[in-house]
Motif scaffolding. Structure first.
Motif, mmCIF file in Angstrom:
data_model
loop_
_atom_site.group_PDB
_atom_site.id
_atom_site.type_symbol
_atom_site.label_atom_id
_atom_site.label_comp_id
_atom_site.label_asym_id
_atom_site.label_seq_id
_atom_site.Cartn_x
_atom_site.Cartn_y
_atom_site.Cartn_z
ATOM 1 N N LEU A 73 0.828 -1.203 0.000
ATOM 2 C CA LEU A 73 0.000 0.000 0.000
ATOM 3 C C LEU A 73 0.866 1.258 0.000
ATOM 4 N N ALA A 74 1.933 1.238 0.787
ATOM 5 C CA ALA A 74 2.833 2.390 0.833
ATOM 6 C C ALA A 74 3.497 2.606 -0.522
ATOM 7 N N GLN A 75 3.909 1.526 -1.165
ATOM 8 C CA GLN A 75 4.532 1.636 -2.478
ATOM 9 C C GLN A 75 3.564 2.169 -3.524
ATOM 10 N N ASN A 76 2.290 1.906 -3.299
ATOM 11 C CA ASN A 76 1.258 2.357 -4.235
ATOM 12 C C ASN A 76 0.714 3.752 -3.918
ATOM 13 N N GLY A 77 1.381 4.424 -2.970
ATOM 14 C CA GLY A 77 1.036 5.822 -2.741
ATOM 15 C C GLY A 77 0.242 6.134 -1.495
ATOM 16 N N ASP A 78 -0.006 5.154 -0.634
ATOM 17 C CA ASP A 78 -0.742 5.425 0.604
ATOM 18 C C ASP A 78 0.218 6.051 1.620
ATOM 19 N N ILE A 87 6.824 3.904 9.215
ATOM 20 C CA ILE A 87 8.020 4.562 9.738
ATOM 21 C C ILE A 87 7.907 4.768 11.245
ATOM 22 N N GLU A 88 6.758 5.273 11.698
ATOM 23 C CA GLU A 88 6.568 5.543 13.124
ATOM 24 C C GLU A 88 6.668 4.269 13.946
ATOM 25 N N ASN A 89 6.071 3.183 13.449
ATOM 26 C CA ASN A 89 6.073 1.922 14.184
ATOM 27 C C ASN A 89 7.431 1.225 14.182
ATOM 28 N N HIS A 90 8.335 1.689 13.322
ATOM 29 C CA HIS A 90 9.645 1.031 13.218
ATOM 30 C C HIS A 90 10.797 1.922 13.675
ATOM 31 N N LYS A 91 10.504 2.965 14.407
ATOM 32 C CA LYS A 91 11.576 3.848 14.875
ATOM 33 C C LYS A 91 12.527 3.123 15.835
ATOM 34 N N ASN A 117 12.919 4.567 4.617
ATOM 35 C CA ASN A 117 11.898 4.987 3.656
ATOM 36 C C ASN A 117 12.234 4.488 2.255
ATOM 37 N N GLU A 118 13.529 4.510 1.930
ATOM 38 C CA GLU A 118 13.983 3.968 0.651
ATOM 39 C C GLU A 118 13.725 2.463 0.575
ATOM 40 N N ALA A 119 13.941 1.774 1.699
ATOM 41 C CA ALA A 119 13.714 0.323 1.738
ATOM 42 C C ALA A 119 12.245 0.003 1.468
ATOM 43 N N THR A 125 20.121 -3.978 5.471
ATOM 44 C CA THR A 125 21.140 -3.839 4.434
ATOM 45 C C THR A 125 21.124 -2.436 3.844
ATOM 46 N N VAL A 126 19.928 -1.907 3.552
ATOM 47 C CA VAL A 126 19.822 -0.565 2.982
ATOM 48 C C VAL A 126 20.356 0.482 3.967
ATOM 49 N N ILE A 127 19.968 0.357 5.237
ATOM 50 C CA ILE A 127 20.448 1.293 6.263
ATOM 51 C C ILE A 127 21.965 1.216 6.387
ATOM 52 N N SER A 128 22.506 -0.011 6.391
ATOM 53 C CA SER A 128 23.956 -0.196 6.492
ATOM 54 C C SER A 128 24.672 0.469 5.323
ATOM 55 N N ARG A 129 24.166 0.268 4.132
ATOM 56 C CA ARG A 129 24.808 0.845 2.948
ATOM 57 C C ARG A 129 24.802 2.370 3.001
ATOM 58 N N ARG A 130 23.683 2.934 3.401
ATOM 59 C CA ARG A 130 23.592 4.397 3.444
ATOM 60 C C ARG A 130 24.497 4.977 4.536
#
Length: 245
Positions: free
Chosen positions: A25-30, A38-42, A73-75, A91-96
């Protein structure tokens, strides 16, 4: 548990979702679902980033968390379901963050220490950049501590130049004065006297250590500085400078 806000006859319906459904849903624009993800995964973002940086990070104080938040957010956008989302996000966080370490390090060279739990990221450049970044952090921390120490010493009428002149030249003298400072720090009443009066309790120290009062008076500035470093948690980074070689 995530909430999807869907129109139904003009009424907003709350629907329970799995992580994969929420991501889709997030990828589709929700945007509401994205914000909730994001809030639930801080806490996850903090833990992942702190493990990579080898220190606890806090919101509003550490740039690394801002970078990790953007990476998370990128992930969300780039996740394709081929692996666990959480492993992918790490992995994405580590790379950034490693990109950030590279930028901060300016490609200087230091000794290497492998990163944990990210074998695919443990290439030479990544490790080198991380080590350089950590060294810079240590330098910044030490610089801040020295600045605080200068301010503390001012309350006792002491400068760093005074300490340079007062530092004992002989090892046996240094050992004696170090023992006196330790004795001072081990007696709360004497330590309180030092902090309150900004003076050494000379009589008590002479009785406790057997060191002559004249010797204690000559080493007053060095003893005060050493005792302050040993007893003040904010000056812990300077303890190595008071240890015997």
């Amino acid at each position: 548990m995530f909430r999807s806000y869907l129109p139904s006859g003009g009424v907003i319906v709350l629907q329970d979702l799995t992580i994969d459904q929420a991501l889709l849903l997030a990828q589709n624009g929700d945007e509401r679902i994205r914000e909730e993800l994001i809030e639930n995964h801080k806490a996850f973002i903090i833990k992942t980033s702190s493990n990579i940086c080898k220190r606890y990070l806090t919101w509003g104080n550490d740039d690394e968390l801002s970078i990790a938040l953007v990476a998370f957010n990128e992930a969300i956008d780039s996740y394709n379901g081929e692996a666990s989302f959480y492993s992918f996000a790490k992995t994405v966080i580590s790379r950034r963050l490693i990109d950030y370490f590279r930028k901060e390090s300016k490609h200087q060279t230091l000794s290497l220490t492998p990163l944990e739990d990210n074998n695919e990221l443990c290439d030479y450049d990544s490790i080198k950049s991380f080590e350089i970044y950590k060294e810079k952090q240590r330098e910044y921390d030490l610089s801040d501590t020295v600045g605080n120490f200068v301010i503390v010493l001012m309350n006792y009428g002491i400068t760093l130049e005074d300490l340079a002149k007062a530092s004992p030249k002989h090892r046996d003298t240094k050992e004696t004065l170090y023992r006196v400072a330790q004795e001072l720090c081990s007696h709360q009443n004497l330590l309180e006297y030092l902090y309150k009066n900004k003076q050494l309790p000379l009589k008590e120290l002479e009785l406790l250590t057997g060191v002559k009062r004249k010797t204690l008076e000559r080493a007053r500035k060095y003893l005060i500085a050493t005792a302050l470093i040993q007893s003040n948690p904010d000056l812990v980074a300077l303890k190595d400078f008071t240890q015997l070689a």
